[in-house]
Write an enzyme that holds these catalytic residues in place. Structure first.
Site, short mmCIF file in Angstrom:
data_model
loop_
_atom_site.label_atom_id
_atom_site.label_comp_id
_atom_site.label_asym_id
_atom_site.label_seq_id
_atom_site.Cartn_x
_atom_site.Cartn_y
_atom_site.Cartn_z
N PRO A 2 0.82 -1.21 0.00
CA PRO A 2 0.00 0.00 0.00
C PRO A 2 0.86 1.26 0.00
O PRO A 2 1.76 1.42 0.82
CB PRO A 2 -0.80 -0.13 1.30
CG PRO A 2 -0.90 -1.60 1.52
CD PRO A 2 0.42 -2.15 1.06
N GLU A 3 0.58 2.13 -0.96
CA GLU A 3 1.29 3.40 -1.07
C GLU A 3 0.34 4.52 -0.65
O GLU A 3 -0.71 4.25 -0.05
CB GLU A 3 1.82 3.56 -2.50
CG GLU A 3 2.71 2.40 -2.93
CD GLU A 3 3.19 2.48 -4.37
OE1 GLU A 3 3.29 3.60 -4.91
OE2 GLU A 3 3.47 1.42 -4.96
#
Length: 274
Positions: A2-3
């Protein structure tokens, strides 16, 4: 992993569900996700605490409690989820942290491979932690000039530089691939060799792509889900990531892939990113 867009999506969904609620109980199944805090200290701090706000910093969700900031980094396989019903056995299997709130809902940190991290920081430790991070790419105060000044003097590959959380937060492998393709920059080129005229363009595309990914609720290939358990949709808009060997959407050249830049897959077009 997850960014920024994925964590921002989770935070936006968690905020109305958590803000103002009190944590009645908390259970932690494994301690290997903890950083700088013990299980007893974390559970004591959580139990009975009121949640005042939920925000994002870099790739972290920050839950503001009475006396602490509870910082969660989902890592590669972590998800932050809200349930208004009992969890199924399958949902409970990887629930590393399970909290029960005063309105009957549950907040769960689920992490299949336990690659995420949980921190509990007081104001002083949070300030130090925050100061060690770079600027937010979507912050209106971040100008193209500051962006260029912060990043352009490095001898490292430009892809590694824009993913360095000390220089610019939130950009991971997916969005680095996409932004460099959009800006027409060779991802292996040392930052100090990137032409001056390319920096504002790269700045623009990083912001554009991150915002578009937020609008699509993130990118899902395997594990990522929103706080309500739904997949993101930005994978439908990716132009290079996960497309090695396919034709470039701009020129038709077969896209190349390499792990030599930073040991992660970099997909690029030889013709468009000279």
């Amino acid at each position: 992993m997850p960014e920024l867009p994925e964590v921002e999506t989770m935070v936006r969904e968690m905020r109305p569900a958590l803000a103002g609620r009190r944590i009645l109980s908390a259970q932690l199944s494994h301690i290997d996700v903890l950083r700088g805090v013990t299980r007893p200290k974390l559970l004591t701090a959580l139990t009975g605490a009121r949640i005042h706000d939920v925000t994002r910093r870099a790739k972290h969700a920050v839950i503001h409690l009475d006396q602490h900031r509870f910082v969660l980094q989902p890592g590669m396989t972590g998800n932050l989820l809200i349930y208004d019903r009992p969890l199924t056995p399958a949902e409970s299997k990887y629930a590393v942290l399970h909290t029960r709130l005063d309105n009957g809902t549950a907040f769960v940190f689920r992490d299949v491979r336990r690659l995420g991290t949980l921190l509990l920081l007081n104001d002083r430790k949070w300030d130090a932690y925050d100061q060690a991070l770079g600027p937010e790419p979507l912050d209106p105060a971040l100008t193209p000039e500051r962006f260029t000044r912060e990043l352009r003097n490095s001898g490292q590959a430009i892809k590694k530089v824009i993913m360095d959380q000390r220089k610019l937060v939130g950009v991971g492998n997916i969005y680095a691939n996409e932004a460099l393709f959009a800006a027409g920059i060779d991802p292996s080129k040392p930052a100090r060799q990137v032409p001056s005229e390319a920096w504002p363009l790269l700045f623009h595309h990083i912001r554009r792509i991150l915002q578009a990914a937020i609008d699509s609720e993130g990118t899902t290939f395997r594990d990522y889900r929103t706080a309500t358990g739904q997949p993101g949709n930005f994978q439908l808009e990716l132009l290079v990531y996960e497309r090695e060997g396919e034709p470039c959407t701009a020129c038709g050249t077969r896209l190349s892939g390499t792990h030599l830049i930073d040991a992660r897959i970099t997909v690029f077009c030889h013709r468009c990113q000279r």
